[in-house]
Design a protein around this motif. Structure first.
Motif, short mmCIF file in Angstrom:
data_model
loop_
_atom_site.label_atom_id
_atom_site.label_comp_id
_atom_site.label_asym_id
_atom_site.label_seq_id
_atom_site.Cartn_x
_atom_site.Cartn_y
_atom_site.Cartn_z
N ILE A 99 8.60 53.87 -21.91
CA ILE A 99 10.00 54.20 -21.61
C ILE A 99 10.08 55.21 -20.47
O ILE A 99 9.15 55.99 -20.25
CB ILE A 99 10.75 54.76 -22.84
N ARG A 100 11.18 55.16 -19.76
CA ARG A 100 11.58 56.25 -18.89
C ARG A 100 12.31 57.25 -19.76
O ARG A 100 13.30 56.91 -20.40
CB ARG A 100 12.50 55.77 -17.76
N VAL A 101 11.81 58.46 -19.81
CA VAL A 101 12.39 59.46 -20.72
C VAL A 101 13.66 60.04 -20.10
O VAL A 101 13.64 60.54 -18.98
CB VAL A 101 11.38 60.58 -21.01
N THR A 124 14.84 54.60 -21.68
CA THR A 124 15.02 53.18 -21.39
C THR A 124 13.67 52.48 -21.35
O THR A 124 12.72 52.98 -20.73
CB THR A 124 15.72 53.00 -20.03
N VAL A 125 13.58 51.34 -22.00
CA VAL A 125 12.32 50.59 -22.07
C VAL A 125 11.99 50.01 -20.70
O VAL A 125 12.79 49.30 -20.09
CB VAL A 125 12.41 49.46 -23.10
N LEU A 126 10.76 50.31 -20.22
CA LEU A 126 10.27 49.80 -18.94
C LEU A 126 9.28 48.66 -19.11
O LEU A 126 9.17 47.79 -18.24
CB LEU A 126 9.60 50.93 -18.15
N ALA A 127 8.54 48.66 -20.21
CA ALA A 127 7.54 47.62 -20.43
C ALA A 127 7.20 47.57 -21.91
O ALA A 127 7.35 48.57 -22.64
CB ALA A 127 6.28 47.88 -19.60
N GLU A 162 8.16 62.32 -17.56
CA GLU A 162 9.12 61.39 -16.95
C GLU A 162 9.02 60.00 -17.57
O GLU A 162 10.01 59.28 -17.68
CB GLU A 162 8.90 61.34 -15.44
N THR A 163 7.81 59.60 -17.97
CA THR A 163 7.62 58.35 -18.69
C THR A 163 6.64 58.59 -19.83
O THR A 163 5.80 59.49 -19.77
CB THR A 163 7.05 57.24 -17.79
N THR A 164 6.74 57.78 -20.88
CA THR A 164 5.81 57.90 -21.99
C THR A 164 5.81 56.62 -22.81
O THR A 164 6.61 55.71 -22.56
CB THR A 164 6.14 59.11 -22.87
N VAL A 165 4.93 56.57 -23.80
CA VAL A 165 4.91 55.43 -24.72
C VAL A 165 5.35 55.89 -26.10
O VAL A 165 4.95 56.97 -26.57
CB VAL A 165 3.52 54.77 -24.79
#
Length: 307
Positions: free
Chosen positions: A33-35, A72-75, A102-105
Motif C-alpha cells: 500500500i501507499r501509506v 491505497t493498495v498498489l499491488a 511512504e509504502t509498506t506491506v
C-alpha cells in the motif's frame, strides 16, 4: 525509493533513524500500500526495544516502526482475496513491514476496505485501539446499566473503550492523570485523577457494591490496586499486563481479522467508536509523535500523516 522511519538495532530512542528503502514486494497473503496515515501505539516502541515473538516477521535491520495504517493498495501478493489494486484500505502490518513509511506491506487477512464516508485518518486508528475496544467489551458482555472501570482511560485505547462503553449504555468510571481529564469527561466518563485522589477510596464511594467489569490499560501496581474493586475477579480484563490471571482476571482475547476491522469501521461511521485524535504529525516529525506515546504524555490517539 521511499522514506521510512525505524531502527537499526534494538534499543531506546537513540537507535531510531530515517532511511530510504525500495518499495517492499508483497509476499504471499500481503498487499503493498501507499501509506496515507499511520497510527502510533505503545507497541511500536516495545517492538523497537526488543524482539516480540511473532511480530517482527524476521525482517533484517533497519526495520520500520509502526503496526497500523490506512492507504491505497498498489499491488497484491499471491493468495490475496477480497482486495483489489486501487482499494482504500486499513489494517495491520503483522508481518514486520512497519507503517511509518511512504509504502509498506499489510497482512491481507488483517486488512479491510475503508467504507465510504470514513476518513483515512480515522481508519488508521481502528486496527489497534478500535478493535481492542470492541474485543474487551465483547469479552465482558455487560448489559446496559452495568458499571465498568477503565483503568488508564486517557490514551487512545482507553478513550475508545470508554466511548464505546458509554454508547452501549454502561456507566463508566475512568482513572488517569490530570492532563487526561478533559478528553475523558468529554466522552462521558466520571474521571478519577490518580495524582490527586485515592483511586480505590473514590471508586468504592462511587460504586459501593463493586464494579461489574474492569478494563485495565495501566498494569503493574495500578492493576493490583483496582482489581479488588470488581464484583467478580473474572471480569477484570487486562490489555497489557499478562500477569492478570494471578489476580483471577483474564487477558484480552484479540480478534484482528478483517471481520472485526469491518465491524469497527461500521461503529466508527455510526459515531460509537469515533477516536479522540489529539495530534497529527508529518512523517518528518515521527520522532516527536512516538516520544509522546513512549513518555506517557499522549492523551487520546496520535497519528502520522504520510501522504
Amino acid at each position: 525509493m521511499g522514506k521510512a522511519w525505524g531502527f537499526g538495532r534494538h534499543g531506546g530512542p537513540e537507535v531510531q533513524e530515517f532511511f530510504d528503502r525500495p518499495d517492499p514486494a508483497p509476499g504471499r497473503g500481503e498487499v503493498l500500500i501507499r501509506v496515507d496515515v499511520a497510527g502510533v501505539n505503545p507497541l511500536d516502541h516495545l517492538l523497537r526495544s526488543g524482539p516480540v515473538e511473532g511480530l517482527d516477521g524476521g525482517r533484517p535491520f533497519p526495520r520500520v516502526l509502526g503496526m497500523e495504517a490506512a492507504g491505497t493498495v498498489l499491488a497484491l501478493g499471491e493468495d490475496v482475496n477480497g482486495l483489489e489494486v486501487g482499494d482504500a484500505v486499513f489494517g495491520f502490518a503483522l508481518t514486520g513491514g512497519g507503517t511509518y513509511a511512504e509504502t509498506t506491506v499489510l497482512s491481507a487477512p488483517h486488512t479491510a476496505r475503508i467504507p465510504e464516508g470514513l476518513s483515512a485518518t480515522v481508519a488508521a486508528t481502528l486496527p489497534v485501539a478500535g478493535t481492542t475496544a470492541v474485543d474487551v467489551l465483547d469479552q465482558l458482555g455487560l448489559p446496559a446499566g452495568a458499571t465498568v472501570l477503565v483503568n488508564g482511560v486517557g490514551g487512545g485505547v482507553g478513550l475508545a473503550v470508554a466511548r464505546l462503553a458509554v454508547g452501549r449504555g454502561l456507566r463508566v468510571i475512568g482513572t488517569g492523570s490530570t492532563a487526561k481529564r478533559e478528553h475523558a469527561e468529554a466522552v462521558g466518563v466520571r474521571f478519577v485523577d490518580y495524582t490527586a485522589e485515592d483511586v480505590a477510596a473514590v471508586a468504592r464511594a462511587l460504586v459501593p457494591d463493586g464494579f461489574d467489569g474492569i478494563v485495565d490499560l495501566a498494569g503493574g501496581s495500578s492493576l493490583r490496586t483496582v482489581a479488588p474493586l470488581a464484583q467478580d475477579p473474572r471480569n477484570v480484563i487486562a490489555v497489557g499486563d499478562m500477569s492478570v490471571p494471578d489476580l483471577g482476571g483474564r487477558f484480552v482475547e484479540r480478534r484482528v481479522d478483517r471481520e472485526n476491522l469491518e465491524r469497527s469501521a461500521r461503529l466508527a461511521l455510526d459515531g460509537l467508536l469515533a477516536p479522540v485524535i489529539t495530534a497529527v504529525h508529518a512523517l518528518s516529525d515521527a520522532p516527536a509523535a512516538l516520544a509522546a506515546v513512549e513518555n506517557g504524555h499522549a492523551s487520546g490517539k496520535i497519528v502520522i500523516r504520510v501522504a
